[in-house]
Design a protein around this motif. Structure first.
Motif, short mmCIF file in Angstrom:
data_model
loop_
_atom_site.label_atom_id
_atom_site.label_comp_id
_atom_site.label_asym_id
_atom_site.label_seq_id
_atom_site.Cartn_x
_atom_site.Cartn_y
_atom_site.Cartn_z
N GLU A 83 28.39 -6.68 -5.05
CA GLU A 83 28.41 -5.48 -4.22
C GLU A 83 27.32 -4.55 -4.73
N ALA A 84 26.50 -4.06 -3.84
CA ALA A 84 25.31 -3.31 -4.22
C ALA A 84 25.63 -2.04 -5.00
N PHE A 85 26.70 -1.36 -4.67
CA PHE A 85 26.97 -0.08 -5.30
C PHE A 85 27.79 -0.22 -6.58
N SER A 86 28.77 -1.09 -6.60
CA SER A 86 29.64 -1.22 -7.77
C SER A 86 29.21 -2.34 -8.71
N GLY A 87 28.45 -3.32 -8.20
CA GLY A 87 28.06 -4.45 -9.01
C GLY A 87 29.16 -5.49 -9.17
N LYS A 88 30.28 -5.30 -8.48
CA LYS A 88 31.39 -6.25 -8.58
C LYS A 88 31.05 -7.53 -7.82
N PRO A 89 31.51 -8.66 -8.36
CA PRO A 89 31.22 -9.93 -7.68
C PRO A 89 32.06 -10.11 -6.42
N PHE A 90 31.50 -10.87 -5.46
CA PHE A 90 32.21 -11.23 -4.24
C PHE A 90 32.57 -12.71 -4.32
N GLY A 91 33.85 -13.00 -4.42
CA GLY A 91 34.31 -14.38 -4.44
C GLY A 91 34.63 -14.86 -3.04
N ASP A 92 34.64 -16.17 -2.87
CA ASP A 92 34.97 -16.83 -1.61
C ASP A 92 34.11 -16.36 -0.44
N GLU A 125 35.04 -17.33 -7.98
CA GLU A 125 35.67 -16.04 -8.24
C GLU A 125 34.76 -15.05 -8.96
N LYS A 126 33.70 -15.54 -9.60
CA LYS A 126 32.72 -14.66 -10.26
C LYS A 126 31.59 -14.26 -9.32
N GLY A 127 31.66 -14.71 -8.06
CA GLY A 127 30.62 -14.42 -7.09
C GLY A 127 29.41 -15.33 -7.22
N GLU A 128 29.49 -16.35 -8.06
CA GLU A 128 28.35 -17.23 -8.30
C GLU A 128 28.32 -18.38 -7.29
N PHE A 129 27.10 -18.79 -6.95
CA PHE A 129 26.93 -19.91 -6.03
C PHE A 129 25.86 -20.85 -6.57
N ALA A 130 25.91 -22.11 -6.10
CA ALA A 130 24.93 -23.10 -6.53
C ALA A 130 24.63 -24.04 -5.37
N PHE A 131 23.35 -24.27 -5.14
CA PHE A 131 22.89 -25.26 -4.18
C PHE A 131 22.18 -26.37 -4.95
N ASP A 132 22.46 -27.60 -4.59
CA ASP A 132 21.77 -28.75 -5.16
C ASP A 132 21.21 -29.58 -4.01
N GLU A 178 31.30 -13.05 4.95
CA GLU A 178 32.73 -13.08 4.78
C GLU A 178 33.29 -13.85 5.98
N ASP A 179 33.24 -15.15 5.90
CA ASP A 179 33.53 -16.01 7.05
C ASP A 179 35.03 -16.26 7.16
N ARG A 180 35.75 -15.31 7.68
CA ARG A 180 37.22 -15.38 7.72
C ARG A 180 37.75 -16.56 8.53
N ASN A 181 37.11 -16.89 9.64
CA ASN A 181 37.61 -17.97 10.49
C ASN A 181 36.88 -19.29 10.26
N SER A 200 20.34 -12.66 -8.05
CA SER A 200 21.55 -12.23 -7.36
C SER A 200 21.22 -11.67 -5.99
N LEU A 201 22.21 -11.70 -5.16
CA LEU A 201 22.12 -11.18 -3.80
C LEU A 201 23.04 -9.97 -3.77
N ALA A 202 22.48 -8.80 -4.03
CA ALA A 202 23.28 -7.59 -4.06
C ALA A 202 23.32 -6.98 -2.68
N MET A 203 24.53 -6.69 -2.22
CA MET A 203 24.63 -6.19 -0.87
C MET A 203 25.89 -5.38 -0.69
N SER A 204 25.82 -4.54 0.29
CA SER A 204 27.00 -3.77 0.66
C SER A 204 27.59 -4.43 1.89
N LEU A 205 28.71 -5.09 1.70
CA LEU A 205 29.30 -5.83 2.79
C LEU A 205 30.14 -4.95 3.70
N GLN A 206 30.69 -3.91 3.18
CA GLN A 206 31.51 -3.01 3.99
C GLN A 206 30.74 -1.71 4.17
#
Length: 176
Positions: free
Chosen positions: A60-69, A96-103, A116-119, A150-156
């Motif tokens: 999250e851009a403002f708080s620095g908290k990770p976004f999981g899932d 859960e730490k907001g980390e991602f990996a592409f191989d 945030e792909d809810r559906n 990192s991809l820092a962003m404000s999702l809300q």
């Protein structure tokens, strides 16, 4: 004891392309029920398997908290309205730490999005899901792993309401 994978007749596999089938949590031990996480099957329609990697985190851009899932999606550079119209070329989910990996990525320049792909439809549903994106494309070249932190962003988007306004001597004052 046997897993068969069949593609729909309408599915066209591109030539000279590496594909990764992600099983998520669908495979489990038949005796204990233990889930085999992060199990992938990789194959290529060409003579080699692409081997580039991309690692990063969604915060999250403002708080620095990770976004999981969160769905993290890669589109070729210049893909217009990517999350509204088409499925990503590559995708993965944050832990859960907001980390991602592409191989197994092919070289090139990619736009990076987080959703945030809810559906779970791989598309942005306006006003129902939050989205973020990198400020510049990431370039994958001959190095084995791309330098993407990192991809820092404000999702809300913060909701703003006017609590009052006042006009006096050429000055407009608005209170949110």
């Amino acid at each position: 004891k046997v897993l068969s994978i069949a593609f729909d007749d309408r599915e066209v596999l591109l030539p000279q392309t590496t594909y990764t089938l992600q099983f998520g949590e669908a495979i489990r031990d038949i005796t204990k029920g233990n889930v085999q996480r992060k199990l992938n099957y990789v194959f290529s329609t060409g003579n080699f398997i692409d081997s580039l990697k991309l690692r990063g985190a969604v915060t999250e851009a403002f708080s620095g908290k990770p976004f999981g899932d969160m769905l993290v999606a890669l589109f070729r550079e210049g893909t217009d309205s990517a999350l509204l119209q088409g499925k990503p070329l590559y995708y993965t989910w944050t832990d859960e730490k907001g980390e991602f990996a592409f191989d197994f990525l092919a070289g090139g320049r990619y736009e990076v999005f987080a959703l945030e792909d809810r559906n779970k439809n791989f598309l942005l549903d306006r006003n129902a899901e939050s989205v973020g994106f990198s400020s510049a494309p990431v370039e994958l070249k001959g190095e084995e792993e791309a330098p993407f932190q990192s991809l820092a962003m404000s999702l809300q988007a913060p909701l703003l309401r006017t609590a009052g306004s006042r006009i006096r001597s050429g000055v407009v004052q608005v209170k949110f």
